[in-house]
Motif scaffolding. Sequence first.
Motif, PDB file in Angstrom:
ATOM      1  N   GLU A  16      27.557   2.106  12.540  1.00  0.00           N
ATOM      2  CA  GLU A  16      27.975   1.476  13.794  1.00  0.00           C
ATOM      3  C   GLU A  16      26.730   1.217  14.626  1.00  0.00           C
ATOM      4  N   LEU A  17      26.801   0.172  15.460  1.00  0.00           N
ATOM      5  CA  LEU A  17      25.611  -0.199  16.226  1.00  0.00           C
ATOM      6  C   LEU A  17      26.019  -0.635  17.630  1.00  0.00           C
ATOM      7  N   GLU A  28      23.152  -6.740  23.741  1.00  0.00           N
ATOM      8  CA  GLU A  28      22.374  -5.768  24.508  1.00  0.00           C
ATOM      9  C   GLU A  28      22.736  -4.326  24.110  1.00  0.00           C
ATOM     10  N   ALA A  29      24.003  -4.077  23.861  1.00  0.00           N
ATOM     11  CA  ALA A  29      24.428  -2.746  23.437  1.00  0.00           C
ATOM     12  C   ALA A  29      23.868  -2.427  22.052  1.00  0.00           C
ATOM     13  N   MET A  30      23.887  -3.394  21.153  1.00  0.00           N
ATOM     14  CA  MET A  30      23.326  -3.164  19.802  1.00  0.00           C
ATOM     15  C   MET A  30      21.861  -2.788  19.889  1.00  0.00           C
ATOM     16  N   LEU A  31      21.129  -3.483  20.767  1.00  0.00           N
ATOM     17  CA  LEU A  31      19.671  -3.311  20.802  1.00  0.00           C
ATOM     18  C   LEU A  31      19.260  -2.038  21.527  1.00  0.00           C
ATOM     19  N   THR A  32      20.014  -1.670  22.577  1.00  0.00           N
ATOM     20  CA  THR A  32      19.537  -0.595  23.449  1.00  0.00           C
ATOM     21  C   THR A  32      20.535   0.551  23.603  1.00  0.00           C
ATOM     22  N   ALA A  91      10.664  -1.921  23.667  1.00  0.00           N
ATOM     23  CA  ALA A  91      11.211  -0.664  23.121  1.00  0.00           C
ATOM     24  C   ALA A  91      12.058   0.007  24.191  1.00  0.00           C
ATOM     25  N   ARG A  92      13.232  -0.544  24.448  1.00  0.00           N
ATOM     26  CA  ARG A  92      14.100  -0.036  25.509  1.00  0.00           C
ATOM     27  C   ARG A  92      15.291   0.697  24.925  1.00  0.00           C
ATOM     28  N   GLY A  93      15.696   1.779  25.603  1.00  0.00           N
ATOM     29  CA  GLY A  93      16.891   2.494  25.202  1.00  0.00           C
ATOM     30  C   GLY A  93      17.913   2.439  26.303  1.00  0.00           C
TER      31      GLY A  93
END
Lengths: 329, 329
Positions: free
Chosen positions: A155-156, A261-265, A314-316
């Motif tokens: 899941e991502l 945006e949710a997938m990436l961070t 590199a954002r979380g």
Amino acid sequence: MLPRVLRRLGAAAASEVGPGDDCAVLRVSGDAVVTSDTMIEGPDFRLAWHDGFELGWKLAATNLSDVAAMAATPTALTVSLAVPHDTPVVLLERIAEGLDAACRALAPGCGIVGGDLGRAPVVTAAVTAIGELAGARPVLRSGARPGDVLAYAGELGLAGLGLSLLFAEAAEADGTAHDRTLGELWARHPEALAAQLAPTPPIPLGPAAGRAGASAMMDVSDSLAIDAHRLARASGVRLRLDRARLEAAFGRQHGAEVPLEAMLTGGEDHGLLATFPEGIAPPAGFAVIGSVEGSAATGAAEARVRLDEEPLEARGWDPYRVWPPGSGS
Amino acid sequence: MLPRVLRRLGAAAASEVGPGDDCAVLRVSGDAVVTSDTMIEGPDFRLAWHDGFELGWKLAATNLSDVAAMAATPTALTVSLAVPHDTPVVLLERIAEGLDAACRALAPGCGIVGGDLGRAPVVTAAVTAIGELAGARPVLRSGARPGDVLAYAGELGLAGLGLSLLFAEAAEADGTAHDRTLGELWARHPEALAAQLAPTPPIPLGPAAGRAGASAMMDVSDSLAIDAHRLARASGVRLRLDRARLEAAFGRQHGAEVPLEAMLTGGEDHGLLATFPEGIAPPAGFAVIGSVEGSAATGAAEARVRLDEEPLEARGWDPYRVWPPGSGS
């Protein structure tokens, strides 16, 4: 108290001597892999959100995924729990049940072989997971080469979405309404809450990726953006994430819409990010999401990871931002 | 912060992949043994007594002794540290140095291969130790047979004596005088304070006992009296401790006088209690302290362990009693 908790735990298949002696004894085939992780009430979880079962499940799942990320098969966990003196024993039993259920569901044969129970001001859980390589080589973060494809399994973004929903609920709930509003959240967003509170990382795909010939692999724990930077740095390469591929593969998961945006961070995904040499098809369960573009000298951090043509920071996950973007105050 | 801490750590000889990936990778010869233990500021240690180096040393030593008690050789530790946000980094560095120094001194080749660093309301340290049996069988608590001799290796009673001195000092010190009175304690009772704060369990004697043919073995952590009961119960036998032998072997250690009561109930000794079949000489470093008298049915707990002819209670150290007996209020 300890016997009531231990009774909840199935045996590990590799265990020759289980809990009760000074150590557990484990058969190990090939090299062993080992990882430890601590979760502490407050910074890492809230008992208002997690029941004990989910907490135990998440403890197991997050450590099992680190073992899988080496292409190893998890065989045993040790669990050290320290809790306040007024902790109900039923919470400990539920944690044990969650640990056991996650092992059975995600990594059959793996079990809890030892640990201890002590006192602490807040619930503190330290888990060590051990796995075996069975003659295979470990897949490290550092093996990606230009020309490889970049793939992801699991899941991502859902787990990050779940956490932001929980934070938003906590900010709005007036305390007495909490049980009701949490129940409503579960009814409206079951997939995001489950991904956050009781994740199901694809453990068998770790060894499968190793057998297929993965050149690099890691567990995505902080966010796809952050961990892609880590893999790129460890391998000395540049990565390109493909927006269209990400949206096609992960835009809808278990019926829920997941923004890019949710997938990436998002973070806390605990899926597997892996690279495969050109011509090697990733095992079923992996989706190709990009490619390894070329070598990168140390220090060129800002250009290490791109989303299509744009540099990707590199954002979380940011707990002070309300999710989804635009919906907050 | 983590890199500054990791720099203090030597590599483990068995480590193929050290800290920095999702897991460490370890060569394992034969079966592996694994044990976990947590120490929490407050119930388990006080930073007023332990400096960081001693704390790290004790964390390593107590886990290494559990590995040795299986007749295995320690190869790797993982360490999860969680600390308050205002913890000085020098404390973490000193903990790392103590961990590393204890591995080098007590179990050369063993090193820290992984772990994590997080936040907690009090200093919380969870250690997992891994060892290898290298083709040998593990020595369990359950193997003692009537006719075996009972032997002990390591310090005995000194650590309990040290803890009671520290408690007495804490009860008397007015806070401002603490540094001075702790210094005086160290000057007057270096052996007892060292045994309590930075113990030196005889790790190589664990595998040596296994090679010699030990029938049962365990680490004495709670007290000789309590752990003798545990070994007797696990083996289904009765044990006889010999007062004259205990006093001859352990009445004076490193120049310090140790009363019998401290030997029996002191706790935190982390020495090895082992049984050897008749005719097998325990390895040098073990002192014979008694014998295995006969079988005992389950439930006959009160007669399981005797000191000479008298039943010995399963008693451990009592923090409310001042040491040595008779000196307190």
